[in-house]
Scaffold this active site. Structure first.
Site, mmCIF file in Angstrom:
data_model
loop_
_atom_site.group_PDB
_atom_site.id
_atom_site.type_symbol
_atom_site.label_atom_id
_atom_site.label_comp_id
_atom_site.label_asym_id
_atom_site.label_seq_id
_atom_site.Cartn_x
_atom_site.Cartn_y
_atom_site.Cartn_z
ATOM 1 N N ARG A 40 30.454 25.003 72.389
ATOM 2 C CA ARG A 40 29.992 23.600 72.317
ATOM 3 C C ARG A 40 28.476 23.640 72.348
ATOM 4 N NH1 ARG A 40 28.489 19.801 76.263
ATOM 5 N NH2 ARG A 40 28.893 17.620 75.678
ATOM 6 N N SER A 112 39.646 14.971 71.643
ATOM 7 C CA SER A 112 39.315 14.337 72.926
ATOM 8 C C SER A 112 39.947 12.960 72.979
ATOM 9 C CB SER A 112 37.800 14.134 73.038
ATOM 10 O OG SER A 112 37.142 15.319 72.812
ATOM 11 N N LYS A 141 28.133 16.489 80.790
ATOM 12 C CA LYS A 141 28.114 15.662 79.577
ATOM 13 C C LYS A 141 27.611 14.290 79.993
ATOM 14 C CE LYS A 141 31.334 13.653 76.183
ATOM 15 N NZ LYS A 141 30.483 13.611 74.986
HETATM 16 N N1 LIG Z 1 34.409 19.050 74.008
HETATM 17 C C1 LIG Z 1 35.578 18.627 74.574
HETATM 18 N N2 LIG Z 1 36.577 19.525 74.786
HETATM 19 C C2 LIG Z 1 37.727 19.095 75.353
HETATM 20 C C3 LIG Z 1 38.839 20.089 75.599
HETATM 21 F F1 LIG Z 1 40.021 19.512 75.286
HETATM 22 F F2 LIG Z 1 38.665 21.168 74.843
HETATM 23 F F3 LIG Z 1 38.849 20.441 76.873
HETATM 24 N N3 LIG Z 1 37.937 17.808 75.716
HETATM 25 C C4 LIG Z 1 36.948 16.895 75.524
HETATM 26 C C5 LIG Z 1 35.746 17.283 74.959
HETATM 27 C C6 LIG Z 1 34.661 16.260 74.710
HETATM 28 O O1 LIG Z 1 34.545 16.195 73.318
HETATM 29 P P1 LIG Z 1 33.688 15.017 72.656
HETATM 30 O O2 LIG Z 1 34.163 13.722 73.141
HETATM 31 O O3 LIG Z 1 33.651 15.261 71.198
HETATM 32 O O4 LIG Z 1 32.266 15.226 73.246
HETATM 33 P P2 LIG Z 1 31.374 16.523 73.050
HETATM 34 O O5 LIG Z 1 31.351 16.811 71.576
HETATM 35 O O6 LIG Z 1 30.056 16.082 73.621
HETATM 36 O O7 LIG Z 1 32.039 17.632 73.835
#
Ligand SMILES: Nc1nc(C(F)(F)F)ncc1COP(=O)(O)OP(=O)(O)O
Ligand SMILES: [Mg+2]
Length: 217
Positions: A40, A112, A141
């Site tokens: 990420r 998500s 985050k």
């Molecule tokens: N990265 C993530 N991974 C998971 C996982 F299921 F893998 F645990 N759940 C939720 C997020 C959050 O994803 P998102 O809402 O796109 O925000 P960001 O891109 O800032 O992470």
């Protein structure tokens, strides 16, 4: 997706390792028993272009050495370019069915979600797993939705018993049990491993807490 692979889902970007070598932190976490990894890479100073591509390749190679799936967050083009095992997208990262068409049927697709409607939509468009959160408050985050607690996991798990769920947001060794008992197959963490002095030991302890909770002890 094999629910067992979601037991301890480590998420990392170069901005999360407080100046340490991210590949060293990743390998320590893999040695400690993480079962899934997500790259990420975002925020000030995040890698881009060729540096990002080669870093992603290095992460993938490490993960495969430990038989752990390598997932890319947000960046579908990068996931395709490095032949990642999957991609994870949020509610603002584009249309889920369009991403599924882009990656094809065999790559893993994680989505998500924050409520039942989003979980149902993700399941209908072929998500292999969903993240539900933020379960607790997190500093990692900054642009999260409001904290929802383990109750949302219970509601979604009861409606979609076959869909693998991973809880995310402020999770720790002490806070893993409630999420697992609510029906999640595992927990996703960043700072609970990357922010620790000993990432291997942190991963080992988190894995132990999840295992204990899964056995209902
Ligand atoms: N990265 C993530 N991974 C998971 C996982 F299921 F893998 F645990 N759940 C939720 C997020 C959050 O994803 P998102 O809402 O796109 O925000 P960001 O891109 O800032 O992470
Ligand atoms: Mg995203």
């Amino acid at each position: 997706m094999d629910k067992k692979k979601l037991k301890l889902y480590f998420i990392l970007g170069t901005v999360n390792v407080a100046g340490r070598d991210p590949l060293v932190v990743l390998e320590e976490a893999l040695k400690g028993g993480v079962t899934c990894f997500q790259l990420r890479e975002k925020g000030p100073g995040a890698l881009e272009g060729e540096a990002l591509r080669s870093f992603a390749e290095a992460c993938k190679e490490l993960c495969h050495r430990y038989n752990v799936p390598f997932i890319v967050n947000d960046d579908v083009a990068l996931a395709l370019e490095v032949k990642a095992d999957g991609v994870h997208i949020g509610q603002e990262d584009g249309d889920i069915s369009a991403v599924r068409r882009q990656i094809g049927p065999s790559m893993l697709l994680g989505v998500s979600t924050h409520n039942v409607e989003e979980a149902l939509a993700a399941a209908e468009t072929g998500a292999d797993y969903i993240g539900i959160g933020p379960i607790y408050s997190t500093k990692t985050k900054t642009d999260t939705q409001p904290v929802i607690g383990p109750e949302m996991v219970r509601r979604v798990a009861s409606l979609l018993p076959g869909l693998p769920i991973v809880g995310i947001g402020g999770l720790s060794e002490r806070k893993a049990r409630a999420v697992i008992q609510a029906g999640a197959s595992g927990i996703a963490v960043i700072s609970a491993i990357a922010g620790q002095d000993d990432p291997l030991e942190a991963a080992r302890r988190l894995k132990g807490a999840v295992r204990l909770s899964l056995t209902g002890v």
